[in-house]
Scaffold this motif. Sequence first.
Motif, mmCIF file in Angstrom:
data_model
loop_
_atom_site.group_PDB
_atom_site.id
_atom_site.type_symbol
_atom_site.label_atom_id
_atom_site.label_comp_id
_atom_site.label_asym_id
_atom_site.label_seq_id
_atom_site.Cartn_x
_atom_site.Cartn_y
_atom_site.Cartn_z
ATOM 1 N N VAL A 15 0.855 -1.184 0.000
ATOM 2 C CA VAL A 15 0.000 0.000 0.000
ATOM 3 C C VAL A 15 0.895 1.239 0.000
ATOM 4 C CG1 VAL A 15 -1.884 -1.182 1.198
ATOM 5 C CG2 VAL A 15 -0.211 0.111 2.532
ATOM 6 N N PRO A 16 0.384 2.365 -0.503
ATOM 7 C CA PRO A 16 1.177 3.598 -0.461
ATOM 8 C C PRO A 16 1.529 3.958 0.982
ATOM 9 C CG PRO A 16 -0.725 3.866 -1.903
ATOM 10 C CD PRO A 16 -0.901 2.562 -1.181
ATOM 11 N N TYR A 17 2.694 4.553 1.149
ATOM 12 C CA TYR A 17 3.162 4.920 2.488
ATOM 13 C C TYR A 17 2.281 6.005 3.095
ATOM 14 C CZ TYR A 17 5.821 6.888 6.284
ATOM 15 O OH TYR A 17 6.188 7.356 7.526
ATOM 16 N N GLN A 18 2.001 5.853 4.363
ATOM 17 C CA GLN A 18 1.475 6.915 5.201
ATOM 18 C C GLN A 18 2.058 6.692 6.587
ATOM 19 O OE1 GLN A 18 -2.811 6.695 6.437
ATOM 20 N NE2 GLN A 18 -2.936 5.301 4.688
ATOM 21 N N GLU A 19 2.289 7.764 7.296
ATOM 22 C CA GLU A 19 2.975 7.679 8.581
ATOM 23 C C GLU A 19 2.220 6.823 9.593
ATOM 24 O OE1 GLU A 19 4.805 10.675 11.961
ATOM 25 O OE2 GLU A 19 4.267 11.466 9.987
ATOM 26 N N ASP A 20 0.900 6.906 9.578
ATOM 27 C CA ASP A 20 0.070 6.160 10.525
ATOM 28 C C ASP A 20 -0.166 4.743 9.981
ATOM 29 O OD1 ASP A 20 -2.004 5.067 12.081
ATOM 30 O OD2 ASP A 20 -2.985 7.011 12.337
ATOM 31 N N LEU A 21 0.597 3.786 10.500
ATOM 32 C CA LEU A 21 0.499 2.407 10.010
ATOM 33 C C LEU A 21 -0.876 1.809 10.258
ATOM 34 C CD1 LEU A 21 3.963 0.977 11.150
ATOM 35 C CD2 LEU A 21 3.326 1.879 8.903
ATOM 36 N N ASN A 22 -1.483 2.153 11.388
ATOM 37 C CA ASN A 22 -2.811 1.618 11.676
ATOM 38 C C ASN A 22 -3.852 2.171 10.697
ATOM 39 O OD1 ASN A 22 -4.165 -0.281 13.440
ATOM 40 N ND2 ASN A 22 -5.397 1.472 14.049
ATOM 41 N N GLU A 31 16.425 6.746 -2.678
ATOM 42 C CA GLU A 31 16.968 7.884 -1.935
ATOM 43 C C GLU A 31 16.738 7.745 -0.432
ATOM 44 O OE1 GLU A 31 14.957 8.661 -4.887
ATOM 45 O OE2 GLU A 31 16.903 8.472 -5.867
ATOM 46 N N GLY A 32 16.085 6.663 -0.012
ATOM 47 C CA GLY A 32 15.848 6.442 1.416
ATOM 48 C C GLY A 32 14.568 7.046 1.950
ATOM 49 N N ASN A 33 13.682 7.482 1.059
ATOM 50 C CA ASN A 33 12.409 8.069 1.472
ATOM 51 C C ASN A 33 11.341 6.978 1.582
ATOM 52 O OD1 ASN A 33 13.377 10.810 1.291
ATOM 53 N ND2 ASN A 33 13.321 10.527 -0.922
ATOM 54 N N PRO A 34 10.493 7.034 2.602
ATOM 55 C CA PRO A 34 9.408 6.050 2.703
ATOM 56 C C PRO A 34 8.520 6.110 1.468
ATOM 57 C CG PRO A 34 9.531 7.400 4.692
ATOM 58 C CD PRO A 34 10.443 8.017 3.678
ATOM 59 N N GLN A 35 8.234 4.941 0.887
ATOM 60 C CA GLN A 35 7.471 4.896 -0.354
ATOM 61 C C GLN A 35 6.185 4.092 -0.214
ATOM 62 O OE1 GLN A 35 9.830 4.106 -3.845
ATOM 63 N NE2 GLN A 35 8.166 2.962 -4.771
ATOM 64 N N GLU A 36 6.258 2.957 0.476
ATOM 65 C CA GLU A 36 5.090 2.104 0.621
ATOM 66 C C GLU A 36 5.217 1.273 1.887
ATOM 67 O OE1 GLU A 36 4.804 -0.295 -2.932
ATOM 68 O OE2 GLU A 36 6.901 -0.823 -2.843
ATOM 69 N N ILE A 37 4.126 0.596 2.213
ATOM 70 C CA ILE A 37 4.094 -0.295 3.361
ATOM 71 C C ILE A 37 3.748 -1.682 2.834
ATOM 72 C CG2 ILE A 37 3.070 -0.806 5.619
ATOM 73 C CD1 ILE A 37 2.123 2.199 5.597
ATOM 74 N N TYR A 38 4.486 -2.656 3.292
ATOM 75 C CA TYR A 38 4.246 -4.042 2.904
ATOM 76 C C TYR A 38 3.689 -4.766 4.113
ATOM 77 C CZ TYR A 38 5.390 -8.808 1.296
ATOM 78 O OH TYR A 38 5.343 -10.119 0.916
ATOM 79 N N PHE A 39 2.499 -5.349 3.958
ATOM 80 C CA PHE A 39 1.865 -6.176 4.980
ATOM 81 C C PHE A 39 1.920 -7.628 4.522
ATOM 82 C CE2 PHE A 39 -0.240 -2.079 5.619
ATOM 83 C CZ PHE A 39 -0.303 -1.986 7.006
#
Length: 147
Positions: free
Chosen positions: A10-17, A133-141
């Motif tokens: 999923v696309p990165y967002q700071e709030d994982l929940n 570049e080390g920037n958050p891009q996505e979250i893998y569940f």
Amino acid sequence: MGASEWDYYVPYQEDLNAALQQLRHEVFEAGDYYWVNGGDWRPEAEREPRPQSLEELWADELVQEAGTHSILDIFRVVGPDDTPDRNTVEPVKAEEARNLLGSGKLTRAHGKDFDVFPRSRWVGRCAVLHDDEGNPQEIYFWGHSGD
């Protein structure tokens, strides 16, 4: 039936929940899960339509026992000081990533090695993945659930 493995990007967002809840909503709306009461193992006349809400889905005793074999079996992301238990997802910590994969900033390229992260049935994992570049891009569940 046994457990099923699942994974989602999923696309990165700071709030994982919040990311988890949005993903759960999308999977539910798409019907991309195992619906035990509509399964082929039942005679057609006994198959029930899919529930209209997550609350209705989880009110069903068969679903509580068998699960959905999807991210819908996971309800919340645990915090850094919490102990993961059934129906939760545990984020990969930077220190854990450094110790097991040699980098605190994981990328999609690390995904092939994610089996090194400890996990158990009915408890998922998630990792923030970074671009070059080390920037958050996505979250893998990922995880496995269901009976």
